[in-house]
Enzyme design. Sequence first.
Site, short mmCIF file in Angstrom:
data_model
loop_
_atom_site.label_atom_id
_atom_site.label_comp_id
_atom_site.label_asym_id
_atom_site.label_seq_id
_atom_site.Cartn_x
_atom_site.Cartn_y
_atom_site.Cartn_z
N VAL A 63 -2.01 -15.73 2.08
CA VAL A 63 -2.74 -15.32 3.30
C VAL A 63 -3.66 -16.40 3.86
O VAL A 63 -4.15 -16.28 4.98
CB VAL A 63 -3.56 -14.01 3.08
CG1 VAL A 63 -2.65 -12.83 2.84
CG2 VAL A 63 -4.60 -14.17 1.98
N TYR A 154 -17.97 -11.92 -2.88
CA TYR A 154 -17.16 -10.72 -2.58
C TYR A 154 -17.89 -9.87 -1.55
O TYR A 154 -17.29 -9.45 -0.55
CB TYR A 154 -16.92 -9.93 -3.87
CG TYR A 154 -15.88 -8.84 -3.72
CD1 TYR A 154 -14.53 -9.14 -3.58
CD2 TYR A 154 -16.25 -7.49 -3.73
CE1 TYR A 154 -13.58 -8.14 -3.43
CE2 TYR A 154 -15.30 -6.49 -3.58
CZ TYR A 154 -13.97 -6.81 -3.44
OH TYR A 154 -13.02 -5.82 -3.28
N LYS A 158 -16.37 -9.20 2.19
CA LYS A 158 -16.00 -7.84 2.61
C LYS A 158 -16.88 -7.38 3.79
O LYS A 158 -16.43 -6.58 4.62
CB LYS A 158 -16.07 -6.87 1.43
CG LYS A 158 -15.00 -7.14 0.37
CD LYS A 158 -13.60 -7.03 0.94
CE LYS A 158 -12.51 -7.14 -0.09
NZ LYS A 158 -11.16 -7.02 0.47
N THR A 189 -6.83 -0.21 -10.40
CA THR A 189 -5.78 -1.21 -10.14
C THR A 189 -6.04 -2.37 -11.11
O THR A 189 -7.09 -2.42 -11.76
CB THR A 189 -5.87 -1.76 -8.70
OG1 THR A 189 -7.06 -2.58 -8.61
CG2 THR A 189 -5.92 -0.68 -7.65
P1 NAD Z 1 -4.91 -6.30 -7.06
O1 NAD Z 1 -5.47 -7.51 -7.69
O2 NAD Z 1 -4.16 -5.33 -7.92
O3 NAD Z 1 -3.96 -6.68 -5.85
C1 NAD Z 1 -4.29 -7.68 -4.94
C2 NAD Z 1 -3.01 -8.32 -4.47
O4 NAD Z 1 -3.36 -9.37 -3.55
C3 NAD Z 1 -2.22 -8.97 -5.61
O5 NAD Z 1 -0.86 -8.60 -5.54
C4 NAD Z 1 -2.43 -10.46 -5.37
O6 NAD Z 1 -1.35 -11.27 -5.83
C5 NAD Z 1 -2.58 -10.50 -3.86
N1 NAD Z 1 -3.19 -11.75 -3.42
C6 NAD Z 1 -4.27 -12.38 -3.93
N2 NAD Z 1 -4.47 -13.54 -3.30
C7 NAD Z 1 -3.48 -13.65 -2.36
C8 NAD Z 1 -3.15 -14.62 -1.39
N3 NAD Z 1 -3.84 -15.77 -1.26
N4 NAD Z 1 -2.09 -14.40 -0.60
C9 NAD Z 1 -1.36 -13.26 -0.72
N5 NAD Z 1 -1.63 -12.31 -1.62
C10 NAD Z 1 -2.67 -12.51 -2.44
O7 NAD Z 1 -6.12 -5.59 -6.35
P2 NAD Z 1 -6.29 -4.19 -5.58
O8 NAD Z 1 -7.35 -3.48 -6.28
O9 NAD Z 1 -4.99 -3.55 -5.31
O10 NAD Z 1 -6.94 -4.76 -4.23
C11 NAD Z 1 -6.37 -4.61 -2.95
C12 NAD Z 1 -7.48 -4.76 -1.91
O11 NAD Z 1 -8.43 -3.70 -2.08
C13 NAD Z 1 -8.28 -6.05 -2.03
O12 NAD Z 1 -8.59 -6.54 -0.75
C14 NAD Z 1 -9.54 -5.60 -2.76
O13 NAD Z 1 -10.63 -6.46 -2.50
C15 NAD Z 1 -9.73 -4.23 -2.17
N6 NAD Z 1 -10.57 -3.32 -2.95
C16 NAD Z 1 -10.27 -3.03 -4.25
C17 NAD Z 1 -11.06 -2.13 -4.96
C18 NAD Z 1 -10.77 -1.73 -6.40
O14 NAD Z 1 -11.63 -1.12 -7.04
N7 NAD Z 1 -9.61 -2.00 -6.95
C19 NAD Z 1 -12.16 -1.54 -4.34
C20 NAD Z 1 -12.44 -1.87 -3.01
C21 NAD Z 1 -11.63 -2.76 -2.33
#
Ligand code: NAD
Length: 249
Positions: A63, A154, A158, A189
């Site tokens: 990305v 972070y 965000k 996750t």
């Molecule tokens: P995750 O780590 O399981 O998945 C994140 C995905 O993003 C992975 O498949 C990873 O390979 C991909 N990624 C990372 N860097 C990348 C890049 N440069 N280009 C393309 N893909 C890339 O995490 P998740 O928990 O599924 O997170 C998804 C989103 O939700 C994120 O933006 C995270 O910040 C947000 N989020 C997560 C939580 C939580 O508690 N899990 C809470 C709030 C927000």
Amino acid sequence: MRLEGKVALISGGARGMGAAEAKLFASEGAKVVLGDMLDEEGQQVEAEIAEEGGEAVYVHLDVTSESDWQNAVSAAVERFGKLDVLVNNAGIFNRAFIHEQTEEDWDRVMDINGKGVFLGTKAAIPAMREAGGGSIVNISSVAGLIGSMASTSYNASKGAVRLLTKSTAIQYAKEGIRCNSVHPGPIQTPMLDLVYPNEEARAQRQNAIPMGRLGNMDDVAKGVLFLASDEASYMTGSELVIDGGYTAM
Ligand code: NAD
């Protein structure tokens, strides 16, 4: 079939919430392009969607790369004819207090979580104009609404996503392109293992949530589905909080 006839591009779709969204979208009739850096996992998600009778294609997408984004949008248009929905989901977590945050980690987090959303949106807008409108869903976090301990870059990234969402919403509202942000609390996750590295920390956080449980991937995917669909046709620039009541306190 709440996304019948729609074409959706989801970043970070190889695992976690992005994969859950890709599967849910496909089961609701969308044709899905999922982009990630984890090629094997991404191809696996593509295969699982096909096994269930859905349509999806995996593309390699960093990305932070403008040309990767252009390829991903082209894949949607060439393979499925158009682009209606973009979910800017890819993101990384980093734990550091300000006094220990390295410049390299700050830049990496801002690049992926912040610049990644900008580049994705920039690449998608021309295709959405062609399609006569669209819906962009940006995955922020409760960390984009309130401060959290040792989440320097972070939190900042965000928070940036939250306001970039509103900026996008007002810039393209007249063209039928909507943009909303989603703010999940702790969701089970692979990322959560980094956020809460031990059981004690995880239990502590869980106890602080009014609903008394961590979220699961479907809790968020269903909210994203709603914003992506025409059911949310009068919503733009809004914030959908999915956190078991955590930020209500
Ligand atoms: P995750 O780590 O399981 O998945 C994140 C995905 O993003 C992975 O498949 C990873 O390979 C991909 N990624 C990372 N860097 C990348 C890049 N440069 N280009 C393309 N893909 C890339 O995490 P998740 O928990 O599924 O997170 C998804 C989103 O939700 C994120 O933006 C995270 O910040 C947000 N989020 C997560 C939580 C939580 O508690 N899990 C809470 C709030 C927000």
